[in-house]
Scaffold this active site. Structure first.
Site, PDB file in Angstrom:
ATOM      1  N   TRP A 102       0.237  -1.248  -0.708  1.00 59.70           N
ATOM      2  CA  TRP A 102      -0.190   0.571   0.100  1.00 59.70           C
ATOM      3  C   TRP A 102       0.473   1.162  -0.151  1.00 59.70           C
ATOM      4  O   TRP A 102       0.736   1.685  -1.153  1.00 59.70           O
ATOM      5  CB  TRP A 102      -1.180   0.143   0.771  1.00 59.70           C
ATOM      6  CG  TRP A 102      -2.035  -1.254   0.963  1.00 59.70           C
ATOM      7  CD1 TRP A 102      -2.233  -2.054   2.261  1.00 59.70           C
ATOM      8  CD2 TRP A 102      -3.066  -1.209   0.310  1.00 59.70           C
ATOM      9  NE1 TRP A 102      -3.016  -3.010   1.292  1.00 59.70           N
ATOM     10  CE2 TRP A 102      -3.325  -2.446   0.620  1.00 59.70           C
ATOM     11  CE3 TRP A 102      -2.991  -0.748  -1.482  1.00 59.70           C
ATOM     12  CZ2 TRP A 102      -4.479  -3.093  -0.712  1.00 59.70           C
ATOM     13  CZ3 TRP A 102      -4.119  -0.920  -1.716  1.00 59.70           C
ATOM     14  CH2 TRP A 102      -5.059  -2.415  -1.699  1.00 59.70           C
ATOM     15  N   ASP A 171      -1.614   6.056   6.569  1.00 63.78           N
ATOM     16  CA  ASP A 171      -2.757   5.137   6.062  1.00 63.78           C
ATOM     17  C   ASP A 171      -3.130   4.307   7.231  1.00 63.78           C
ATOM     18  O   ASP A 171      -2.625   3.327   7.346  1.00 63.78           O
ATOM     19  CB  ASP A 171      -2.112   4.381   4.620  1.00 63.78           C
ATOM     20  CG  ASP A 171      -3.562   3.865   4.130  1.00 63.78           C
ATOM     21  OD1 ASP A 171      -3.953   3.612   4.734  1.00 63.78           O
ATOM     22  OD2 ASP A 171      -2.992   2.949   3.704  1.00 63.78           O
ATOM     23  N   LYS A 195     -12.248  -2.078   6.900  1.00 60.45           N
ATOM     24  CA  LYS A 195     -11.996  -2.944   7.535  1.00 60.45           C
ATOM     25  C   LYS A 195     -12.178  -2.748   9.265  1.00 60.45           C
ATOM     26  O   LYS A 195     -12.568  -3.451  10.113  1.00 60.45           O
ATOM     27  CB  LYS A 195     -10.048  -2.605   7.329  1.00 60.45           C
ATOM     28  CG  LYS A 195      -9.134  -2.641   6.849  1.00 60.45           C
ATOM     29  CD  LYS A 195      -8.390  -2.730   6.145  1.00 60.45           C
ATOM     30  CE  LYS A 195      -8.484  -3.283   4.437  1.00 60.45           C
ATOM     31  NZ  LYS A 195      -8.175  -2.238   3.598  1.00 60.45           N
TER      32      LYS A 195
HETATM   33  C1  LIG Z   1      -7.168  -2.311   1.614  1.00 52.79           C
HETATM   34  C2  LIG Z   1      -6.332  -1.362   2.336  1.00 52.79           C
HETATM   35  C3  LIG Z   1      -5.694   0.086   0.688  1.00 52.79           C
HETATM   36  C4  LIG Z   1      -6.907   0.027  -0.116  1.00 52.79           C
HETATM   37  O1  LIG Z   1      -8.135   1.219   0.449  1.00 52.79           O
HETATM   38  P1  LIG Z   1      -9.274   0.750  -0.594  1.00 52.79           P
HETATM   39  O2  LIG Z   1     -10.149   1.953   0.189  1.00 52.79           O
HETATM   40  O3  LIG Z   1      -9.759  -0.342  -1.342  1.00 52.79           O
HETATM   41  O4  LIG Z   1      -8.760   2.121  -1.798  1.00 52.79           O
HETATM   42  C5  LIG Z   1      -5.094   0.716   1.399  1.00 52.79           C
HETATM   43  N1  LIG Z   1      -4.325   1.184   2.431  1.00 52.79           N
HETATM   44  C6  LIG Z   1      -5.012   0.221   3.711  1.00 52.79           C
HETATM   45  C7  LIG Z   1      -3.580   0.126   4.213  1.00 52.79           C
HETATM   46  C8  LIG Z   1      -5.090  -0.969   2.881  1.00 52.79           C
HETATM   47  O5  LIG Z   1      -5.347  -1.684   4.390  1.00 52.79           O
END
Ligand SMILES: *Cc1c(COP(=O)(O)O)cnc(C)c1O
Length: 360
Positions: A102, A171, A195
């Protein structure tokens, strides 16, 4: 009804109590004679839901008043572009710590916007650790430092956060609300909801107010933080049902005793699985180095790859869902977000011990 042992990485388990509340209110929300999905996003009933979700985030994460909370669309992935578009000025350099897929994707988007610099990386060791704070090297004219607080695919997690003299951006898609946070150390925190916060479709952005509004005026209106901040995330139609579900999840977290209590439960759940890995004498091999282990995504391999396939197959037959590692790296991964009950971890641990007895 039997609920599955859901270890999906995302979208992932939601608290049963939340689903039941949503079910109860589905066709008649607070005597409106309609579902939340059917309400106008300009109605007072919806506005109350929207503002309650914000209020609960401020409260649960103890977010200071000089931060704004935005509800956006496009997932965390759209933030990979919005961050440099809004926060990287001419002559500045966007700094990234690479700790997994990511963060690499976030960097890739920043490169399209301007100058970038890799401040530290765990790539040479298959992203199995979080770099030590003293090894993070900021460039000259750094605009910000971007990190990924929990690496969903590799199963590593930052335990302490860097203190830098530029905005720290994280993030937190896969660990927001899993533990208390020093929000004041960050310029911005963002997370796709699917999540730990609710269903997919809404992305939460927590941003220090002084960072808003410095962007080039020619970037698309919908991609400016200022557009959404000025209108309380109601510039256009927000994902109303997702925000409603978010508000229910936040009420649930509050009922559990808040993020401190959630963190304690998460530590117990993760210990059940890591202890099983550590006690297996190398039958199960954890991917992450011990000091970098994620409390959200427990990644491991079996020493024998044929046996690993069999393990995943048998686990599936026994009703454990989502244990396959990410398609990019394989192996096994148990995602144990806030809503995954301790009983699911115990059941998986028991299965791991039993499988080893039969095949070890
Ligand atoms: C799942 C995830 C993403 C992607 O998120 P989307 O909402 O599908 O764009 C980005 N960063 C991390 C750390 C993730 O776990």
């Amino acid at each position: 009804m039997k609920r599955a042992y859901n270890f999906n990485a995302g979208p992932s388990a939601l608290p049963l109590a939340v689903l039941e509340k949503a079910q109860k209110e589905l066709v008649d929300f607070q005597n409106t004679g309609m579902s939340v999905m059917e309400l106008s996003h300009r109605s007072k009933e919806y506005e109350a839901v929207h503002n309650r979700a914000k209020e609960l985030l401020y409260e649960l994460l103890q977010i200071p008043e000089n931060y704004d909370i935005l509800f956006l669309q496009g997932g965390a992935s759209t933030q990979f572009s919005m961050i440099p578009m809004n926060l990287l000025q001419e002559g500045q350099v966007a700094n990234y710590v690479l700790t997994g897929s990511w963060s690499e994707k976030a960097l890739k988007e920043a490169k399209k916007v301007g100058a970038t610099h890799v401040s530290a990386s765990s790539k040479d060791e298959k992203h199995n650790f979080i770099p030590a704070l003293e090894n993070i090297q900021l460039s000259e004219n750094a605009a910000y430092l971007h990190i990924t607080s929990n690496n969903t695919i590799y199963g590593t997690q930052w335990k302490v956060f860097p203190k830098v003299n530029v905005p720290l951006i994280a993030d937190m898609s896969s660990d927001i609300l899993s533990r208390p946070l020093p929000v004041e150390n960050f310029g911005m925190i963002y997370a796709g909801a699917q999540k730990n916060l609710g269903p997919s479709g809404v992305t939460v952005v927590i941003i220090r107010k002084d960072l808003i509004g410095k962007e080039d005026e020619n970037i698309p209106t919908m991609l400016k933080y200022s557009t959404h901040a000025e209108k309380n995330s109601l510039y256009n139609t927000p994902p109303t049902f997702g925000i409603y579900m978010l508000s229910l999840v936040l009420e649930w977290v509050k009922e559990q005793g808040g993020v401190k209590a959630i963190e304690k439960a998460n530590e117990e759940k993760a210990a059940i699985l890591y202890d099983a890995i550590d006690a297996s004498n190398g039958f199960y091999i954890g991917h992450a180095k011990e000091d970098s282990r994620s409390l959200m995504n427990v990644t491991f391999n079996l020493s024998d790859s044929e046996l690993e396939k069999q393990f995943l197959q048998e686990a599936k037959e026994k009703g454990f869902v989502g244990l396959n590692g990410h398609r990019s790296i394989g192996g096994c991964r148990a995602s144990i977000y806030n809503a995954v009950p301790k009983e699911a971890c115990i059941a998986l641990r028991d299965f791991m011990i039993e499988f080893q007895k039969q095949h070890g």
